[in-house]
Design an enzyme around this catalytic site. Structure first.
Site, PDB file in Angstrom:
ATOM      1  N   GLY A 187       0.784  -1.229   0.000  1.00 27.93           N
ATOM      2  CA  GLY A 187       0.000   0.000   0.000  1.00 27.93           C
ATOM      3  C   GLY A 187       0.816   1.279   0.000  1.00 27.93           C
TER       4      GLY A 187
ATOM      5  N   CYS B 118       1.859   3.119   2.461  1.00 25.09           N
ATOM      6  CA  CYS B 118       2.949   3.188   3.435  1.00 25.09           C
ATOM      7  C   CYS B 118       4.252   2.674   2.842  1.00 25.09           C
ATOM      8  CB  CYS B 118       2.589   2.385   4.676  1.00 25.09           C
ATOM      9  SG  CYS B 118       3.890   2.330   5.920  1.00 25.09           S
TER      10      CYS B 118
ATOM     11  N   GLY C 164       0.680  21.982   8.137  1.00 28.09           N
ATOM     12  CA  GLY C 164       1.680  21.817   9.184  1.00 28.09           C
ATOM     13  C   GLY C 164       1.428  20.627  10.074  1.00 28.09           C
TER      14      GLY C 164
ATOM     15  N   ILE D 176       2.901  15.157   7.984  1.00 24.26           N
ATOM     16  CA  ILE D 176       3.395  14.992   6.616  1.00 24.26           C
ATOM     17  C   ILE D 176       4.032  16.282   6.122  1.00 24.26           C
ATOM     18  CG2 ILE D 176       2.710  14.593   4.222  1.00 24.26           C
ATOM     19  CD1 ILE D 176       0.599  12.658   5.258  1.00 24.26           C
TER      20      ILE D 176
ATOM     21  N   GLU E 229       0.484  26.814   7.785  1.00 23.12           N
ATOM     22  CA  GLU E 229      -0.510  26.026   8.523  1.00 23.12           C
ATOM     23  C   GLU E 229      -1.673  26.928   8.920  1.00 23.12           C
ATOM     24  OE1 GLU E 229      -2.978  23.822  10.552  1.00 23.12           O
ATOM     25  OE2 GLU E 229      -1.329  22.941   9.429  1.00 23.12           O
TER      26      GLU E 229
ATOM     27  N   GLY F 258      -3.957  16.737   4.509  1.00 17.94           N
ATOM     28  CA  GLY F 258      -4.681  15.588   5.025  1.00 17.94           C
ATOM     29  C   GLY F 258      -4.944  14.549   3.951  1.00 17.94           C
TER      30      GLY F 258
ATOM     31  N   ASP G 224      -7.160   3.343   7.218  1.00 19.61           N
ATOM     32  CA  ASP G 224      -7.547   4.730   6.963  1.00 19.61           C
ATOM     33  C   ASP G 224      -9.024   4.909   6.651  1.00 19.61           C
ATOM     34  OD1 ASP G 224      -4.891   5.188   7.308  1.00 19.61           O
ATOM     35  OD2 ASP G 224      -4.482   5.927   5.286  1.00 19.61           O
TER      36      ASP G 224
ATOM     37  N   HIS H 261      23.610   5.450  31.013  1.00 15.77           N
ATOM     38  CA  HIS H 261      24.318   6.734  30.944  1.00 15.77           C
ATOM     39  C   HIS H 261      25.561   6.569  30.066  1.00 15.77           C
ATOM     40  CE1 HIS H 261      26.089  10.515  32.330  1.00 15.77           C
ATOM     41  NE2 HIS H 261      27.237   9.863  32.494  1.00 15.77           N
TER      42      HIS H 261
END
Length: 489
Positions: A39, A41, A195, A198, A217, A285, A328, A467
């Protein structure tokens, strides 16, 4: 009429994960995909874009080496053809891997367009030869024709980029996220509309490759669905890199011309601005894809945004029993993210297999959200504002990444922000963790466990973080909330 247990329509992340899990549980599965399994992705989104963003990180590293570390390195040029060849090889190898998994699992993959003809019936019109093999009902059967699903049908047809009226993408001057990576060459200037994740990623990529970038945006901040502090730190980092960020701004008009696009943008304050760019990227979108599915034949409809809402979110089952939805096509609270689609596919496959006890529903509050820009953002759980909107009394702690040694080494700033519920005089359940900075996408999995298992800061504080690492900032933030902070008071 051919028969099988499950028919999956769409071979993206949601569809093929459903098929693989169902086959592993002993079910006969037919997977219909009219393009390529994997797909958006795999072929146009997540994988190729992250390959390109890795290349961008290497380019940025040359500048950092020279300007910060005294390494006398220079960037001669970016060989676009070599870069894209490596990207395409990564995609191709992943594609072969998915095909191999499906074949090994016995999923019968049909390259064809599928349309519902009833609540349990599908017509598949082939667009090429069938691939894959199996031992179930689909094995050796005609690639197309009429199919009946004994157990159920799964709709997983994904989404496409939304466009703007009067601004048709041409793949060169005006592009969407689906074709931006494949547009010819590197533009000298880019105007990005949107914004969200993507838009921010593509703005970051093009800036690393040397383009002048303006990011527009309409909302009052970037990543408007994320915590406000995440947006603030991200915007600061992008501006520091030379990206012009216009929030609260709207496109009034755009006109392609032979060498680029001229756009009129109205900012939040002041007069409209005219902006010229070689390329305009529309990232406003994505819209669900249901054309050709013939939903009405099965008694299904979409909502006013084109989504197919489940009647039962615990099973992702529609109002028509036996028809399930993943990926989706789902409205919010589903997130339109590949890893959420994997989880949805597992849920639906296990539901159709009749696993007992019933699989746990997807908890969308605990799905990680990542933006792979420079700086990166990663988050899981509720933002501070969302927690307060739900009426929760919260405790918040923010730890700058530069407060730990490894953060100083990276020198890119960033932060860890923890949102937890107040419990008397102390701190209760962790509601959200929000990260900004280098490589934070690799740090968010720990936070998902913390939020998903309803941990409290005292639970996390007993675990030792290595650390020196950036993860120490996460550990220190929880130590402070647990009343045991060393370097933060």
């Amino acid at each position: 009429m051919h028969e099988t247990d499950i028919i999956v329509i769409g071979g993206g992340t949601g569809g093929y994960s459903t098929a693989l899990r169902a086959a592993a549980l002993g079910l006969d599965v037919v997977l219909a995909e009219r393009d390529l399994v994997g797909g958006t992705c795999l072929h146009r989104g997540c994988i190729p874009s992250k390959a390109m963003l890795h290349a961008a990180e290497l380019v940025d590293g040359i500048s950092e080496a020279r300007e910060r570390w005294g390494v006398k390195a220079t960037l001669e040029a970016v060989d676009w053809s070599a870069l894209t060849a490596t990207r395409d090889d990564i995609v191709a190898r992943n594609h072969r891997g998915v095909e191999g998994h499906l074949s090994h699992a016995g999923v019968h993959v049909v390259r064809g367009s599928a349309a519902l003809t009833g609540p349990r019936t599908v017509r598949i019109t082939p667009v090429g030869a069938a691939t894959g093999s199996g031992t179930g009902a689909g094995a050796g059967a005609d690639a197309g024709g009429e199919w009946t699903a004994r157990r159920g049908i799964v709709l997983a047809t994904g989404s496409r980029p939304r466009t703007l009226p009067g601004l048709a993408p041409d793949g060169h001057r005006v592009v969407t996220s689906d074709d931006a990576l494949f547009a010819p060459g590197l533009p000298a200037s880019v105007l990005v509309l949107g914004g969200g994740a993507i838009g921010v990623e593509y703005a970051s990529l093009h800036r690393s490759m040397g383009a002048d970038v303006t990011l527009v945006e309409a909302a009052d901040r970037l990543l408007p669905l994320e915590d406000a502090d995440v947006s603030r730190h991200l915007t600061r980092g992008l501006k520091k890199r030379g990206i012009e960020v216009l929030t609260g701004a709207r496109l009034e008009h755009a006109e392609p011309y032979p060498d680029g696009v001229r756009a009129t943008v109205r900012p939040a304050r002041g007069e409209p601005r005219t902006l010229d760019a070689q390329r305009l990227l529309v990232a406003v979108g994505r819209a669900p894809v249901t054309d050709g599915l013939n939903l009405g034949a099965a008694g299904l409809t979409t909502d006013d945004r084109g989504f197919i809402a489940p009647a039962d979110w615990s099973r992702l089952e529609t109002a028509v029993p036996g028809i399930h939805v993943v990926g989706d096509l789902l409205p919010p609270p589903s997130l339109g993210l590949a890893h959420a689609s994997f989880a949805e596919g597992l849920l639906v496959a296990e539901t159709l297999a009749g696993l007992s006890p019933q699989p746990r529903p997807v908890d969308y509050d605990t799905v990680p959200r990542v933006t792979y820009s420079s700086p990166q953002t990663a988050a899981v759980g509720l933002s501070e504002a969302q927690a307060r909107e739900r009426g929760l009394d919260v405790v918040v702690n923010t730890m700058p990444l530069t407060a730990v040694a490894k953060g100083m080494v990276h020198g890119q700033g960033g932060m860890v922000k923890v949102v937890a519920e107040r419990a008397g005089e102390g701190t209760g359940q962790v509601l959200g963790v929000h990260l900004v900075g280098p490589h934070v996408s690799e740090m968010v999995a720990e936070s998902q466990l913390i939020v998903g298992w309803d941990a409290e800061p005292s639970d996390v504080a007993q675990h030792i973080h290595p650390h020196p690492t950036l993860s120490e900032a996460v550990g220190e933030a929880f130590l402070t909330l647990a009343g045991r902070g060393l370097h933060q008071v």
